[in-house]
Design an enzyme around this catalytic site. Structure first.
Site, mmCIF file in Angstrom:
data_model
loop_
_atom_site.group_PDB
_atom_site.id
_atom_site.type_symbol
_atom_site.label_atom_id
_atom_site.label_comp_id
_atom_site.label_asym_id
_atom_site.label_seq_id
_atom_site.Cartn_x
_atom_site.Cartn_y
_atom_site.Cartn_z
ATOM 1 N N ASP A 203 -24.483 62.730 -1.383
ATOM 2 C CA ASP A 203 -23.973 62.288 -0.080
ATOM 3 C C ASP A 203 -23.034 61.096 -0.260
ATOM 4 O O ASP A 203 -22.848 60.576 -1.367
ATOM 5 C CB ASP A 203 -25.112 61.951 0.882
ATOM 6 C CG ASP A 203 -26.067 60.899 0.316
ATOM 7 O OD1 ASP A 203 -25.588 59.955 -0.330
ATOM 8 O OD2 ASP A 203 -27.291 61.027 0.515
ATOM 9 N N TYR B 156 -29.926 72.163 11.596
ATOM 10 C CA TYR B 156 -29.181 70.924 11.419
ATOM 11 C C TYR B 156 -27.709 71.114 11.792
ATOM 12 O O TYR B 156 -27.178 72.228 11.725
ATOM 13 C CB TYR B 156 -29.212 70.464 9.952
ATOM 14 C CG TYR B 156 -30.576 70.216 9.380
ATOM 15 C CD1 TYR B 156 -31.128 68.935 9.368
ATOM 16 C CD2 TYR B 156 -31.319 71.259 8.814
ATOM 17 C CE1 TYR B 156 -32.386 68.704 8.815
ATOM 18 C CE2 TYR B 156 -32.582 71.044 8.268
ATOM 19 C CZ TYR B 156 -33.099 69.759 8.270
ATOM 20 O OH TYR B 156 -34.343 69.528 7.728
ATOM 21 N N ASP C 35 -34.216 62.520 5.541
ATOM 22 C CA ASP C 35 -33.608 61.478 4.712
ATOM 23 C C ASP C 35 -33.362 60.225 5.551
ATOM 24 O O ASP C 35 -33.083 60.330 6.755
ATOM 25 C CB ASP C 35 -32.270 61.952 4.139
ATOM 26 C CG ASP C 35 -32.449 62.869 2.934
ATOM 27 O OD1 ASP C 35 -33.595 62.974 2.447
ATOM 28 O OD2 ASP C 35 -31.464 63.476 2.494
ATOM 29 N N ARG D 177 -28.020 68.208 1.395
ATOM 30 C CA ARG D 177 -27.087 67.572 0.463
ATOM 31 C C ARG D 177 -26.719 68.541 -0.663
ATOM 32 O O ARG D 177 -25.552 68.630 -1.072
ATOM 33 C CB ARG D 177 -27.729 66.329 -0.163
ATOM 34 C CG ARG D 177 -27.847 65.143 0.771
ATOM 35 C CD ARG D 177 -28.549 64.003 0.066
ATOM 36 N NE ARG D 177 -29.988 64.201 0.004
ATOM 37 C CZ ARG D 177 -30.764 63.717 -0.964
ATOM 38 N NH1 ARG D 177 -30.229 63.050 -1.968
ATOM 39 N NH2 ARG D 177 -32.075 63.909 -0.933
#
Length: 328
Positions: A80, A66, A38, A175
């Site tokens: 988000d 992540y 992203d 997300r």
């Protein structure tokens, strides 16, 4: 210029823009990334150069890791903090640290996940975010994803932020995972920070920035930073110095088996001929998990340990068939 760069993509830059920048800096057209990040996320973005672009599908399928931060008591149209956010009163957000840790752990496993509307997934030839910006609602088919690991790193009760690590399969939207955690806690949640720490064999600790690449080229060619960023002339040779950042295809692919061929067998392989298992020296077995679409693939090496490409093993026929030949 053939190989893979473990790029540290900065936040506020799309993966497409990162590739465009490298294409210009390296002065080569054949450049492609694996595993889109992203725009607001940072971290590991493997970028394939030259003949290595043929390995992109192998790298894209690797599991990703992540570190993510989420904010409890909030919801947004994008999942988000950068979307249209609605906040709850602080008194409504009453959760214990143990409840948070349980909610984070609960997202582990194989599941169906629907891509968010603000994503680059295509529907009828159009990106989902394009529909979203036009206010058009479209039905999106859920996709199977797997979360291998999910553990809380820290819970900050003021201002209700949670830091956690997650390892997952290709195509997982973190997300959406954050929204799932918020729903489980009954207070909502949005992602506020995301960095990809690993992608297959590539790690954040070994990633390089665009600035490092530009500086190396400028030093090697005695150019200014601006001259590297905006090269003059249409037909220039590939940038010198950048090859120090290139990793080979064979050292970048994780979990594949490995076979060594003699001279005669190598010629047969690069010309598309099948090989019996007796014709190959199996140096390493494939360690991809069962059900992985690459669980039967092997890296192929010829005389002098020269990497040639990949081959698919047929265990019933006890043979190897060429998959992708990189070098002849």
């Amino acid at each position: 210029m053939d190989g893979i760069i473990n790029l540290l993509k900065p936040a506020k830059m799309t993966s497409h823009d990162a590739v465009a920048a490298l294409r210009r800096i390296l002065r080569t057209k054949k450049v492609g990334h694996t595993g889109t990040l992203d725009p607001m996320a940072a971290g590991v973005l493997p970028v394939c150069i030259g003949k290595a672009t043929r390995a992109a599908e192998y790298l894209e399928a690797d599991r990703k890791k992540y570190r993510c931060e989420l904010l409890l008591g909030a919801e947004s149209d994008t999942g988000d903090i950068w979307g249209n956010v609605t906040f709850k009163e602080k008194t409504e957000v009453i959760v214990t640290g143990e409840a948070v840790r349980d909610a984070v752990r609960s997202v582990k496993g194989t599941q169906m996940q629907r891509p968010p509307m603000y994503s680059a997934v295509r529907k009828d030839g159009k990106r989902l975010y394009e529909y979203a910006r036009e206010g058009i609602a479209v039905e999106v088919e859920p996709r199977e994803i797997t979360v291998f690991e999910a553990e809380t790193v820290a819970v900050f009760h003021e201002p209700h932020r949670v830091l956690f690590d997650i390892a997952c399969s290709k195509g997982t939207y973190i997300r959406t995972i954050c929204e799932d955690i918020g729903r489980k806690l009954g207070c909502g949640a949005v992602m506020t920070f995301l960095v990809r720490t690993e992608s297959g064999s590539f790690s954040l600790a070994e990633a390089v920035t665009l600035e490092e690449i530009v500086s190396r080229i400028a030093e090697s060619e005695n150019l200014t930073r601006e001259e590297v960023m905006r090269p003059a002339g249409k037909k220039l040779p590939p940038a010198a110095g950048a090859e120090t950042f290139l990793l080979s295809v064979e050292e970048s692919i994780s979990g594949f088996g490995e076979i060594l061929l003699g001279a005669e067998e190598s010629v047969r392989y690069v010309n598309g001929g099948k090989l019996s298992a007796e014709d190959a020296d199996i140096r390493r077995e494939n360690s991809r998990r069962a059900g992985d679409r690459f669980e039967a693939l092997y890296l192929v090496f010829g005389p002098g340990n020269r990497f040639l490409g990949t081959a698919r093993r047929d265990r019933k026929k006890d043979s190897f068939a060429p998959e992708k030949v990189f070098y002849r």
